[in-house]
Every structure is written in C-alpha cells, then in structure tokens.
Design a protein around this motif. Structure first.
Motif, PDB file in Angstrom:
ATOM      1  N   THR A  29      -3.156  13.228  -7.068  1.00 58.46           N
ATOM      2  CA  THR A  29      -2.463  13.211  -6.006  1.00 58.46           C
ATOM      3  C   THR A  29      -3.177  11.318  -6.293  1.00 58.46           C
ATOM      4  O   THR A  29      -3.382  11.434  -6.755  1.00 58.46           O
ATOM      5  CB  THR A  29      -3.041  13.810  -5.141  1.00 58.46           C
ATOM      6  OG1 THR A  29      -4.509  13.272  -4.938  1.00 58.46           O
ATOM      7  CG2 THR A  29      -3.468  14.965  -4.922  1.00 58.46           C
ATOM      8  N   ASP A  79      -3.735   8.798  -3.831  1.00 51.46           N
ATOM      9  CA  ASP A  79      -4.273   9.040  -2.366  1.00 51.46           C
ATOM     10  C   ASP A  79      -3.913   7.379  -1.977  1.00 51.46           C
ATOM     11  O   ASP A  79      -3.589   7.636  -0.350  1.00 51.46           O
ATOM     12  CB  ASP A  79      -5.749   9.377  -2.533  1.00 51.46           C
ATOM     13  CG  ASP A  79      -6.338  11.116  -2.199  1.00 51.46           C
ATOM     14  OD1 ASP A  79      -4.669  12.203  -2.389  1.00 51.46           O
ATOM     15  OD2 ASP A  79      -7.294  11.319  -2.902  1.00 51.46           O
ATOM     16  N   ALA A  80      -4.166   6.652  -2.809  1.00 51.41           N
ATOM     17  CA  ALA A  80      -3.747   5.749  -2.248  1.00 51.41           C
ATOM     18  C   ALA A  80      -3.603   4.698  -3.728  1.00 51.41           C
ATOM     19  O   ALA A  80      -4.435   4.923  -4.398  1.00 51.41           O
ATOM     20  CB  ALA A  80      -5.050   5.059  -1.219  1.00 51.41           C
ATOM     21  N   ALA A 107       0.829  -0.791  -0.055  1.00 54.16           N
ATOM     22  CA  ALA A 107       0.142  -0.128  -0.326  1.00 54.16           C
ATOM     23  C   ALA A 107       0.141   1.011  -0.226  1.00 54.16           C
ATOM     24  O   ALA A 107       2.071   1.355   0.295  1.00 54.16           O
ATOM     25  CB  ALA A 107      -0.646  -0.577   1.465  1.00 54.16           C
ATOM     26  N   CYS A 108       0.847   2.137  -1.144  1.00 53.62           N
ATOM     27  CA  CYS A 108       1.250   3.590  -1.316  1.00 53.62           C
ATOM     28  C   CYS A 108       0.130   4.426  -0.871  1.00 53.62           C
ATOM     29  O   CYS A 108      -0.751   4.507  -1.519  1.00 53.62           O
ATOM     30  CB  CYS A 108       2.235   4.061  -2.395  1.00 53.62           C
ATOM     31  SG  CYS A 108       2.560   2.083  -2.515  1.00 53.62           S
ATOM     32  N   HIS A 109       0.926   5.669  -0.301  1.00 50.75           N
ATOM     33  CA  HIS A 109       0.498   6.669  -0.015  1.00 50.75           C
ATOM     34  C   HIS A 109       1.055   8.146   0.010  1.00 50.75           C
ATOM     35  O   HIS A 109       2.208   7.796  -0.102  1.00 50.75           O
ATOM     36  CB  HIS A 109      -0.559   7.140   1.851  1.00 50.75           C
ATOM     37  CG  HIS A 109      -1.195   5.895   1.478  1.00 50.75           C
ATOM     38  ND1 HIS A 109      -3.231   5.493   1.523  1.00 50.75           N
ATOM     39  CD2 HIS A 109      -0.719   4.822   2.333  1.00 50.75           C
ATOM     40  CE1 HIS A 109      -3.285   5.046   1.967  1.00 50.75           C
ATOM     41  NE2 HIS A 109      -2.049   3.939   2.364  1.00 50.75           N
ATOM     42  N   GLY A 110       0.238   9.057  -0.288  1.00 51.27           N
ATOM     43  CA  GLY A 110       0.928  10.341  -0.683  1.00 51.27           C
ATOM     44  C   GLY A 110       1.219  10.696  -2.144  1.00 51.27           C
ATOM     45  O   GLY A 110       2.672  11.432  -2.009  1.00 51.27           O
ATOM     46  N   CYS A 159       4.861   4.003   0.241  1.00 49.38           N
ATOM     47  CA  CYS A 159       4.724   2.162   0.429  1.00 49.38           C
ATOM     48  C   CYS A 159       5.013   1.516   1.972  1.00 49.38           C
ATOM     49  O   CYS A 159       6.886   1.849   2.449  1.00 49.38           O
ATOM     50  CB  CYS A 159       5.072   2.267  -0.644  1.00 49.38           C
ATOM     51  SG  CYS A 159       4.905   2.752  -2.358  1.00 49.38           S
TER      52      CYS A 159
END
Length: 179
Positions: free
Chosen positions: A170, A172-173, A35-38, A67
C-alpha cells in the motif's frame, strides 16, 4: 554628517529590503504541499533478494491514491515510479539507500525527487527526505510509508526459492513539498 544611529537605521532598512528579494524566500513561498492516501505500489527487485545480503536494483511503480493540495487543487492523484540500488536480505532490512522518485500527476505535471532514503522489510517500507528537484512542490522534501499486501508465506517461499523478485504494498501516505 550621519550619526551612528542614523547609519544603523539605514543599514537595517537596506538589509530588510534586500532580504525580501532573495531567491530562497521566493522559492519557499511558492513550494506548496500535497498529501496523498490509499495508493498501491508494485516493487520489483533484480536480482531477487534471498537470505544472504546482496545488492539489488529496485524498480517500483503504482498509484499515489487520492491527493489534496491547497496550492494545486487540480492535482488529485497520479502515478509513481521509484528507482534505487539497495543492499538487502530476506526478511529484511532492505536499504537504507537513496532513491529517485518520479510522480506524474493527473494534471500533466511531473515532480522529481532526488536522494530520498528508502528503507523496507517484509512487512513495510518508508521513504524519507530527499529534494524535490523539479515540478510542482520544487525545493520541498518528501515522506511516504506503506505496508506489504503480498502474503508473508509467499514472500518467504520466494526468498527460499531463488529470491524475492516482486511484491505489492500500500501507499498509506505520501507527502511532498513544504512538509
């Protein structure tokens, strides 16, 4: 002479032993997840999207953000590339259509996702499904979503004057693998 009960027990034992050797169960055990964010994404359309529906080629690239993966702890980020041919109009919808997604991870490996469904509009986008065909998280699937960061007035102006050729968003996820 075997009784029906002994024959059934032998058959059940053979099925159990063979099932544990099947390639599908071996792959599913090795898929892992991340899972990756940002992250950030720059989306480009050729030809530009205007107020009348037409087909356009999407090419997007960016960074996936931070991540986390239990199976691949060395993967902490990477770059993403999305390619698709979509039908759309301003202010949306764009798609749905199938996309090829390539992620070059920071550890030097690459994941390739085939047939992920891209949907978008002036304020957001999503990627759903698809098949991780190669690299880490192979045999898994993917999901991603994000929001437009380009000013909506700029998007509207581009739509009215020759077509929207690019905007930023973005990530976001984004998640890959056994999700």
């Amino acid at each position: 002479m075997r009784t029906p009960l002994i024959s059934a027990a032998i058959t059940a034992a053979m099925i159990t032993a063979l099932a544990s050797l099947s390639p599908a169960s071996a792959v599913a055990d090795d898929t892992g997840a991340i899972a990756c964010h940002g992250g950030t994404l720059n989306l480009r359309f050729d030809p530009g999207i205007s107020f009348s529906r037409k087909t356009s080629r999407l090419l997007a690239s960016g960074e996936v953000g931070l991540c986390n993966s239990a199976k691949y702890p060395a993967i902490t980020g990477g770059t993403i590339r999305i390619e698709a041919v979509l039908t759309g109009a301003c202010p949306g919808p764009v798609g749905p259509g199938y996309a090829k997604v390539t992620i070059n991870w920071n550890n030097g490996s690459t994941s390739v996702i085939q047939q992920s469904t891209f949907r978008g509009d002036a304020s957001s986008y999503s990627l759903e499904g698809g098949h991780v065909a190669a690299g880490p998280f192979a045999e898994g699937t993917t999901r991603a979503n994000g929001r437009t960061t380009t000013n909506l007035v700029e998007i509207g102006t581009s739509c009215a004057s020759g077509g929207l050729t690019n905007y930023t968003a973005t990530i976001d996820a984004i998640a890959l693998g056994d999700i």
